[in-house]
Write a protein that holds these residues in place. Structure first.
Motif, PDB file in Angstrom:
ATOM      1  N   ALA A 273       0.837  -1.194   0.000  1.00 24.79           N
ATOM      2  CA  ALA A 273       0.000   0.000   0.000  1.00 24.79           C
ATOM      3  C   ALA A 273       0.875   1.248   0.000  1.00 24.79           C
ATOM      4  O   ALA A 273       1.975   1.259   0.565  1.00 24.79           O
ATOM      5  CB  ALA A 273      -0.918  -0.004   1.217  1.00 24.79           C
ATOM      6  N   THR A 284      -4.480   6.409   1.520  1.00 25.41           N
ATOM      7  CA  THR A 284      -3.731   5.176   1.267  1.00 25.41           C
ATOM      8  C   THR A 284      -4.429   4.413   0.151  1.00 25.41           C
ATOM      9  O   THR A 284      -5.659   4.291   0.144  1.00 25.41           O
ATOM     10  CB  THR A 284      -3.664   4.303   2.526  1.00 25.41           C
ATOM     11  OG1 THR A 284      -2.987   5.033   3.559  1.00 25.41           O
ATOM     12  CG2 THR A 284      -2.911   3.001   2.261  1.00 25.41           C
ATOM     13  N   HIS A 286      -4.305   0.761  -2.261  1.00 18.78           N
ATOM     14  CA  HIS A 286      -3.761  -0.580  -2.472  1.00 18.78           C
ATOM     15  C   HIS A 286      -4.515  -1.229  -3.619  1.00 18.78           C
ATOM     16  O   HIS A 286      -5.736  -1.080  -3.732  1.00 18.78           O
ATOM     17  CB  HIS A 286      -3.899  -1.441  -1.223  1.00 18.78           C
ATOM     18  CG  HIS A 286      -3.124  -2.724  -1.298  1.00 18.78           C
ATOM     19  ND1 HIS A 286      -3.684  -3.920  -1.695  1.00 18.78           N
ATOM     20  CD2 HIS A 286      -1.816  -2.993  -1.046  1.00 18.78           C
ATOM     21  CE1 HIS A 286      -2.769  -4.873  -1.681  1.00 18.78           C
ATOM     22  NE2 HIS A 286      -1.627  -4.334  -1.287  1.00 18.78           N
ATOM     23  N   THR A 290      -3.845 -10.040  -4.134  1.00 16.76           N
ATOM     24  CA  THR A 290      -2.661 -10.494  -3.418  1.00 16.76           C
ATOM     25  C   THR A 290      -2.689 -12.016  -3.362  1.00 16.76           C
ATOM     26  O   THR A 290      -3.724 -12.609  -3.040  1.00 16.76           O
ATOM     27  CB  THR A 290      -2.626  -9.929  -1.990  1.00 16.76           C
ATOM     28  OG1 THR A 290      -2.602  -8.501  -2.051  1.00 16.76           O
ATOM     29  CG2 THR A 290      -1.398 -10.422  -1.227  1.00 16.76           C
ATOM     30  N   SER A 300      -5.351  -6.362   0.409  1.00 19.11           N
ATOM     31  CA  SER A 300      -6.371  -5.316   0.509  1.00 19.11           C
ATOM     32  C   SER A 300      -7.317  -5.568   1.665  1.00 19.11           C
ATOM     33  O   SER A 300      -7.666  -4.645   2.412  1.00 19.11           O
ATOM     34  CB  SER A 300      -7.154  -5.224  -0.811  1.00 19.11           C
ATOM     35  OG  SER A 300      -6.341  -4.733  -1.852  1.00 19.11           O
TER      36      SER A 300
END
Length: 472
Positions: A273, A284, A286, A290, A300
């Motif tokens: 992130a 932020t 992201h 993943t 996330s």
């Protein structure tokens, strides 16, 4: 536990009778008189936010396709306004694009010398098929096409009408470079579920809305529809825009006709992130997915859980899907420590066996194999502030946002599910700014005010029937 009967008003769509339609109309939300609508909230100059079901005073527009005067923000108009400002480049990554005015604006910008590139989910990278353009006995899809393109109302969609109204055909005829998530040589990995536009490498338009009539204005064949409940943000910051640009460039690779070097899904490299200071906001971002081989905390959903764990007073969630057990467990800890938790979930997902909304309500719905969801953890101290919003027939709660302590917002395209976390191309944003959070809070409070809360009698019956069938 609060017991209320829930009626999902799809009966008018299915044509199941006048009495059913009257009941649906009774349960659908009513439009507030102007005097009862809340005052408009000030926008953050660098991150304004827009809601197509906005109830604030002055939030009104005319649906350009049905010519309906309605409350709410014109999400398509927001996108068009930002496209009009482009001088150098426009990069679009969106699951579905069916709004002809957006396609026409992109084609016009390319003709004016602006570089335009478009990435879609492969399912939607095709013009309307011939079988769905005309003729009797149209399906819902056929009727939508006719409502959008059959401009003279003769029951036939001509080639000229298609050329003006089929968004994909408009882009192809204008030779706008376009790829989908098969450009990596696969059949499509997960979903290309992004919803963002990068303008001149400096401005990002993003949120929960697909660029379709139902995602913005409403179902074209239903006058009562006001669109799936969605929002968009416009973020004016070059550093954050470059993060989105890098995500787009991974998807794009060499583009059409180049090497199959586009990267979708888990082919993209693992990236942590990134956090940016944008005026009064701390943002932020992201990008999913993943790999399950990586630490969940770095995903996330891990970012979502970490953000929720910092809440002290309140957590309000408006979600299309909520099926991530670890996030529900985080909410359980916050609730046990005194944080108020309220959750709205789309009716089509709220009470399915995998829904974490059931956990919060303290019940388990067994699957067809008579098993509970793996690691299922219904709350021992359930809450009754979980339910479904009252929406016009056919519309969905398509938000994916949470508001913590009235100052921090989680949003983006990312549904709160394992599929979004580990398979799909998605965006998660965490924004720390009370002024921006106030807009999301106002949206949540409006939806919550008319919501059906708790386990419905129909769901209670479904739970009992499943238990009996499984020998419970």
């Amino acid at each position: 536990m609060v017991m209320r009967r829930l009626f999902v008003p799809l009966v008018c769509v299915l044509g199941l009778g006048l009495n059913s339609c009257r009941l649906a109309a009774q349960l659908a939300p009513t439009v507030l008189p102007a005097a009862q609508r809340p005052a408009p909230l000030p926008q953050d100059p660098q991150i304004p936010v827009y809601f197509n079901h906005n109830t604030a005073q002055g939030a009104n527009y005319t649906d350009p396709y049905r010519q309906i005067e309605r409350p709410g923000d014109d999400l398509e108009g927001v996108i068009l306004q930002e496209i009009a400002q482009a001088q150098q480049s426009i990069d679009v990554a969106v699951q579905e694009l069916r709004l002809p005015r957006i396609a026409q604006a992109l084609a016009a910008k390319q003709a004016a010398g602006v570089r335009v590139r478009v990435v879609l989910e492969n399912t939607y990278n095709q013009p309307w098929p011939e079988s769905e353009r005309s003729g009797p006995g149209r399906s819902n899809t056929d009727a939508e096409i006719a409502a959008l393109a059959d401009q003279d109302g003769d029951g036939q969609v001509t080639a000229a009408e298609l050329a003006q109204n089929d968004a994909i055909l408009i882009l192809r005829n204008a030779r706008v470079p376009l790829i989908d998530d098969t450009a990596d040589g696969s059949k499509g990995s997960g979903l290309m579920h992004h919803k963002f536009v990068v303008i001149d490498g400096a401005t990002v338009v993003t949120g929960s809305a697909n660029f379709t009539p139902s995602g913005t204005h409403g179902d074209l064949t239903m006058a009562v529809s006001r669109g799936n409940v969605n929002h968009l943000l416009v973020i004016r910051d070059r550093a954050l825009a470059q993060a989105f640009q890098q995500e787009f460039n991974l998807l794009w690779g060499d583009g059409p006709g180049g090497r199959p070097d586009s990267k979708f899904g888990l082919q993209k490299p693992m990236r942590p992130a990134q956090t940016f200071t944008i005026g009064a906001s701390r943002v932020t971002v992201h990008f999913s997915p993943t790999s399950p081989s990586q630490a969940w905390e770095m995903s996330s959903n891990g970012l979502i859980a970490r953000t929720l764990s910092a809440a002290n007073q309140s957590v309000d969630l408006a979600l299309f899907v909520f099926s991530e057990q670890a996030i529900a467990n985080t909410l359980a800890t916050r609730h046990q420590q005194g944080t108020q938790v309220r959750v709205l979930i789309d009716p089509s997902f709220a009470f399915r066996d995998f829904s974490e909304g059931l956990d919060l309500l303290g019940v388990t719905l067994l699957k067809q194999d008579c098993q509970a969801e793996p690691n299922n953890q219904p709350w021992a101290a359930p809450i009754t502030t979980v339910g479904v919003p009252a929406l016009p027939p056919g519309d969905k709660l398509h938000h994916k946002f949470g508001v913590m302590d009235r100052r921090v917002v989680i949003t983006g395209s990312h549904n709160w599910s394992a599929a979004a976390n580990h398979n799909n191309d998605e965006t998660v944003l965490v924004i720390d700014n009370p002024a921006i959070a106030a807009h999301f809070q106002q949206e949540f409070d409006h939806l919550f005010k008319g919501a059906q809360l708790g386990i419905t009698s129909a769901v209670e019956t479904k739970i009992q029937e499943a238990a009996q069938a499984c020998g419970g």
